[in-house]
Design a protein around this motif. Structure first.
Motif, PDB file in Angstrom:
ATOM      1  N   ASP A 422      80.694  31.937  36.698  1.00  0.00           N
ATOM      2  CA  ASP A 422      79.911  32.881  35.863  1.00  0.00           C
ATOM      3  C   ASP A 422      80.775  33.803  35.182  1.00  0.00           C
ATOM      4  N   ARG A 445      75.728  19.478  32.137  1.00  0.00           N
ATOM      5  CA  ARG A 445      74.562  20.121  32.256  1.00  0.00           C
ATOM      6  C   ARG A 445      74.041  20.139  33.811  1.00  0.00           C
ATOM      7  N   ASN A 447      72.732  21.168  37.244  1.00  0.00           N
ATOM      8  CA  ASN A 447      71.991  22.151  37.860  1.00  0.00           C
ATOM      9  C   ASN A 447      72.249  22.933  39.054  1.00  0.00           C
ATOM     10  N   TYR A 458      72.819  26.504  39.953  1.00  0.00           N
ATOM     11  CA  TYR A 458      73.716  27.162  39.239  1.00  0.00           C
ATOM     12  C   TYR A 458      73.739  26.293  37.899  1.00  0.00           C
ATOM     13  N   SER A 459      73.776  26.710  36.698  1.00  0.00           N
ATOM     14  CA  SER A 459      74.039  26.010  35.416  1.00  0.00           C
ATOM     15  C   SER A 459      75.051  26.601  34.435  1.00  0.00           C
ATOM     16  N   TYR A 461      74.884  26.454  31.370  1.00  0.00           N
ATOM     17  CA  TYR A 461      74.175  26.612  29.956  1.00  0.00           C
ATOM     18  C   TYR A 461      73.482  27.896  30.306  1.00  0.00           C
ATOM     19  N   ASP A 462      72.732  27.967  31.595  1.00  0.00           N
ATOM     20  CA  ASP A 462      71.962  29.335  31.775  1.00  0.00           C
ATOM     21  C   ASP A 462      73.122  30.603  31.733  1.00  0.00           C
ATOM     22  N   GLU A 465      73.523  31.037  28.008  1.00  0.00           N
ATOM     23  CA  GLU A 465      72.297  31.686  27.472  1.00  0.00           C
ATOM     24  C   GLU A 465      72.221  33.283  27.713  1.00  0.00           C
ATOM     25  N   LYS A 466      72.376  33.492  29.064  1.00  0.00           N
ATOM     26  CA  LYS A 466      72.213  34.896  29.444  1.00  0.00           C
ATOM     27  C   LYS A 466      73.092  35.723  28.915  1.00  0.00           C
ATOM     28  N   SER A 469      71.922  36.409  25.438  1.00  0.00           N
ATOM     29  CA  SER A 469      70.576  37.092  25.449  1.00  0.00           C
ATOM     30  C   SER A 469      71.036  38.882  25.571  1.00  0.00           C
TER      31      SER A 469
END
Length: 470
Positions: A422, A445, A447, A458-459, A461-462, A465-466, A469
């Motif tokens: 992350d 992708r 997850n 875990y992702s 992509y997430d 995106e976070k 955002s």
């Protein structure tokens, strides 16, 4: 749900809610079938299956249970397992047409493209690394090629959608563990074969021969596609083979490649008929010419109309987690890709050389081939401006030691070590500037993150995106 007596000849009217040959997959109400796997005899896990909720056991020898759970003894335990799954879901395999795609790299992209460009004319489902896609619905799966019970569950879902055509990825592990026994394919294709999964297969020759065993599941009048440019594919001989590649000696030759801002343009020549097709694809990179070209050839043989297929290729959407461009309005490019083999990573890096600076976030999986880590580390450092080494499914290994393995054969120092993936991805974004590209490799992708024996949510992509955002 079915009665045990409906699945196999016996006097037990026990309700069966599911079937498994892996004790860890057993739930309350399941039938446990003690098959003989490649490395394990599941007979030794009958007690564990009972603890997890098995209500009946099928084995190939007597077993004395401490409980009243019935044990049915059969002769061909593995064959019985496939037949039980077919019966449980009321599947008649003759109702389906299958396209099977295998290879080290490109399976997911090629299979996904096949489905995309056939769909306007032919109702077709997809089974593979990205799950199951049928109609407008999507379902997650646990493996590239699902385990036997899950595979038949997928077929039941596809049947409910009134779909009889399936393109599926076939992994070497699926072939090794007999997951596709009983299926017959109309078309099988080999994208390429490079060194991979040697922790399982022990040698390239074993790996290659396991892949080649897919032709044992081909219909007599079926069609085989092999990559002529891949020397490993030359080891497969069969009079049903059609070869493809850039070589003029292949049956279908790719040539005259041009890259524009938005597309890749190339031509495919059928060297038997001299027919030439012009392909305009939104996918970039030399390796995607193989993926798109092979998908087009498969679709032609499967019954697609050439002009419609060519039109559909122009409108292709990116494949989830495969050279997937992520846009949150940033002034640099973000590409998310599952690439984790030496060949796959090299292909992606070669395709982004036109960017101002290449920033790569990558790692290596634990419990897998240690021999290739240093090769990958050296490669990404040589072809990137900045590399951030991080975790990628470490399992029982130390992330620090995995990264040290990746750095063991190079003196280059254009890298950072950030254990937390992350944080590593966020660091790449913080240093990226206008005109740069950030490659996030290895997970696509997915997850989950595999840590010890657990799959922690875990992702990538997430994380992306976070970040944007905020």
């Amino acid at each position: 749900m079915k009665k045990l007596s409906e699945l196999i000849r016996c006097n037990y009217d026990i309700d069966i809610l599911g079937i498994a040959d892996d004790s860890r997959m057993v739930k309350s109400g399941y039938l446990f079938v003690a098959t003989k796997g490649f490395n394990v005899d599941h007979y030794n896990y009958i007690d564990a299956a009972i603890v997890n909720g098995a209500v009946a056991i099928i084995a190939d020898r007597n077993y004395k249970c401490d409980s009243s759970i019935p044990v049915i003894v059969v002769e061909n335990i593995n064959q019985i397992f496939w037949e039980l799954c077919r019966s449980f879901f009321d599947i008649n395999l003759d109702e389906f047409k299958f396209i099977g795609i295998t290879g080290t790299d490109g399976k997911t992209t090629t299979a996904s493209i096949v489905r995309q460009i056939l769909l306007p004319d032919i109702n077709i489902a997809y089974i593979g690394t990205n799950g199951v896609d049928v109609g407008d619905d999507h379902y997650d799966t646990n493996n590239t090629t699902p385990c036997v019970f899950e595979l038949y569950k997928c077929l039941a879902i596809i049947k409910k959608h009134n779909c009889q055509n399936i393109v599926m990825e076939v992994s070497s592990e699926a072939l090794l563990h007999n997951r596709i026994n009983g299926l017959l394919f109309d078309i099988v294709a080999f994208t390429n074969i490079t060194e991979d999964h040697l922790n399982i297969h022990k040698s390239v020759e074993n790996y290659r021969n396991t892949k080649f065993s897919l032709i044992n599941f081909l219909k007599k009048d079926g069609i085989i596609f092999t990559n002529y440019d891949d020397i490993n594919c030359h080891n497969l001989t069969d009079n049903r083979i059609n070869t493809f590649g850039f070589s003029i000696d292949s049956d279908f030759t790719f040539f005259d490649v041009k890259y524009t801002k938005n597309n890749t343009i190339f031509y495919i020549k059928n060297n038997q008929s001299d027919i030439v097709d012009k392909i305009i694809s939104p996918f970039f990179g030399n390796y995607n010419i193989y993926n798109v070209g092979l998908a087009y050839l498969i679709c032609l043989k499967f019954g697609g109309d050439s002009s419609r297929l060519i039109s559909s290729i122009k409108k292709l959407k990116s494949v989830s987690g495969r050279y997937e461009k992520i846009n949150f309005g940033q002034d640099f490019e973000i590409i998310l890709d599952y690439a984790h083999t030496l060949n796959g990573i090299s292909n992606v890096l070669d395709s982004v050389r036109h960017y101002r600076k290449i920033i790569t976030v990558t790692g290596a999986a634990g419990g897998r081939e240690k021999e290739k880590r240093s090769k990958i580390g050296k490669l990404v450092l040589e072809k990137s401006d900045v590399v951030i080494f991080t975790m990628d499914d470490p399992r029982y290994e130390s992330v620090e030691s995995i990264i040290d393995d990746m750095l063991s054969c190079t003196n280059l120092d254009n890298y950072e070590k950030i254990i937390n993936r992350d944080v590593a991805i966020k660091r790449a974004f913080d240093i990226a500037q206008c005109g740069d590209v950030v490659l996030i490799l290895g997970k696509g992708r997915d997850n989950y993150m595999a840590i010890e024996d657990k799959k922690i949510p875990y992702s990538d992509y997430d994380v992306i995106e976070k970040y944007f955002s905020k």
